[in-house]
Design a protein around this motif. Sequence first.
Motif, PDB file in Angstrom:
ATOM      1  N   GLY A  48      10.986  66.561 -26.865  1.00  0.00           N
ATOM      2  CA  GLY A  48      11.183  67.752 -26.044  1.00  0.00           C
ATOM      3  C   GLY A  48      12.661  67.915 -25.811  1.00  0.00           C
ATOM      4  N   THR A  49      13.061  69.087 -25.306  1.00  0.00           N
ATOM      5  CA  THR A  49      14.484  69.310 -25.045  1.00  0.00           C
ATOM      6  C   THR A  49      14.636  70.280 -23.889  1.00  0.00           C
ATOM      7  OG1 THR A  49      16.602  69.881 -26.084  1.00  0.00           O
ATOM      8  CG2 THR A  49      14.753  71.294 -26.619  1.00  0.00           C
ATOM      9  N   ASN A  78      16.012  71.329 -19.785  1.00  0.00           N
ATOM     10  CA  ASN A  78      16.314  70.982 -18.403  1.00  0.00           C
ATOM     11  C   ASN A  78      15.104  70.318 -17.748  1.00  0.00           C
ATOM     12  OD1 ASN A  78      16.917  71.015 -15.672  1.00  0.00           O
ATOM     13  ND2 ASN A  78      17.914  73.014 -15.760  1.00  0.00           N
ATOM     14  N   PRO A  79      15.248  69.080 -17.292  1.00  0.00           N
ATOM     15  CA  PRO A  79      14.098  68.418 -16.661  1.00  0.00           C
ATOM     16  C   PRO A  79      13.680  69.073 -15.340  1.00  0.00           C
ATOM     17  CG  PRO A  79      16.059  67.017 -16.544  1.00  0.00           C
ATOM     18  CD  PRO A  79      16.424  68.209 -17.387  1.00  0.00           C
ATOM     19  N   ASN A  80      14.565  69.928 -14.783  1.00  0.00           N
ATOM     20  CA  ASN A  80      14.204  70.678 -13.567  1.00  0.00           C
ATOM     21  C   ASN A  80      13.851  72.126 -13.883  1.00  0.00           C
ATOM     22  OD1 ASN A  80      14.801  68.495 -11.771  1.00  0.00           O
ATOM     23  ND2 ASN A  80      16.968  68.883 -12.182  1.00  0.00           N
ATOM     24  N   MET A  92       8.788  76.589 -18.851  1.00  0.00           N
ATOM     25  CA  MET A  92       8.542  75.641 -19.946  1.00  0.00           C
ATOM     26  C   MET A  92       7.824  76.360 -21.078  1.00  0.00           C
ATOM     27  SD  MET A  92       6.759  71.926 -19.614  1.00  0.00           S
ATOM     28  CE  MET A  92       6.216  70.978 -21.031  1.00  0.00           C
ATOM     29  N   GLU A  97      19.302  75.833 -22.244  1.00  0.00           N
ATOM     30  CA  GLU A  97      19.637  74.758 -21.296  1.00  0.00           C
ATOM     31  C   GLU A  97      18.930  74.947 -19.958  1.00  0.00           C
ATOM     32  OE1 GLU A  97      22.114  76.332 -23.260  1.00  0.00           O
ATOM     33  OE2 GLU A  97      21.817  74.628 -24.609  1.00  0.00           O
ATOM     34  N   TYR A 100      12.659  74.236 -20.503  1.00  0.00           N
ATOM     35  CA  TYR A 100      12.250  73.033 -21.218  1.00  0.00           C
ATOM     36  C   TYR A 100      11.341  73.457 -22.374  1.00  0.00           C
ATOM     37  CZ  TYR A 100      11.319  68.146 -22.122  1.00  0.00           C
ATOM     38  OH  TYR A 100      11.261  66.909 -22.723  1.00  0.00           O
ATOM     39  N   GLN A 157       4.442  65.637 -19.649  1.00  0.00           N
ATOM     40  CA  GLN A 157       5.716  66.363 -19.523  1.00  0.00           C
ATOM     41  C   GLN A 157       5.597  67.474 -18.467  1.00  0.00           C
ATOM     42  OE1 GLN A 157       5.951  66.946 -23.893  1.00  0.00           O
ATOM     43  NE2 GLN A 157       8.091  66.319 -23.753  1.00  0.00           N
ATOM     44  N   ILE A 164       5.698  65.999 -14.964  1.00  0.00           N
ATOM     45  CA  ILE A 164       7.021  65.531 -14.538  1.00  0.00           C
ATOM     46  C   ILE A 164       7.935  66.713 -14.228  1.00  0.00           C
ATOM     47  CG2 ILE A 164       9.115  64.354 -15.345  1.00  0.00           C
ATOM     48  CD1 ILE A 164       7.158  62.455 -16.911  1.00  0.00           C
ATOM     49  N   ILE A 165       7.925  67.712 -15.090  1.00  0.00           N
ATOM     50  CA  ILE A 165       8.842  68.842 -14.943  1.00  0.00           C
ATOM     51  C   ILE A 165       8.370  69.804 -13.862  1.00  0.00           C
ATOM     52  CG2 ILE A 165       9.753  70.854 -16.204  1.00  0.00           C
ATOM     53  CD1 ILE A 165       9.690  68.881 -18.690  1.00  0.00           C
TER      54      ILE A 165
END
Length: 167
Positions: free
Chosen positions: A12-13, A15-17, A21, A58, A61, A91, A94-95
């Motif tokens: 995956g790629t 921004n984790p916040n 998505m 960026e 996600y 994922q 978490i996100i």
Amino acid sequence: TNATGHTQTVFGTGNPNASLMFIGEAPGAEEDLQGIPFVGAAGQKLTQIIEAIGMTREDVYIANILKSRPHENRTPLPNEVADCGPFVKKQIDIIKPDVIVTLGTPATKYILATDQGITRLRGTWGTYENIPVLPTYHPAYLLRNYTTEIRGQVWNDMQLVRAQLNQ
Ligand code: URA
């Protein structure tokens, strides 16, 4: 190279916040080489779609249902979706995005646990664990069918996404 023919996993790629998505199908040839989702031709189209709603890669996600490239880009098999799918669900956990966009039929069927395909479901909200999910066409489909109608549908879908994010 291993027995399945892929080079590496593509996890995956972004921004984790992320509030937004995107979930695609599986890595293609270019993604398999770079280890990053949506970096080939379909990925460039996805980047344009993201930028059309005033965001960047960026900000969001991006992940796929499958984490490794199927041979010859064939459609994921049911057992592959069953084996890999829990990773994308983790994922999401978490996100915790505010909105999920599923790209194409395999992602839509898996996340919404439905048998209906993208033609029926695109542009209509579903939910996954209380998160609004909007299915839209896969950018590779858009590239193959670059008509005013289909481009307009994706544009409309993305306006729905933007409105939901701004709530
Ligand atoms: N198509 C997908 O569904 N995912 C990618 O990462 C690239 C192309």
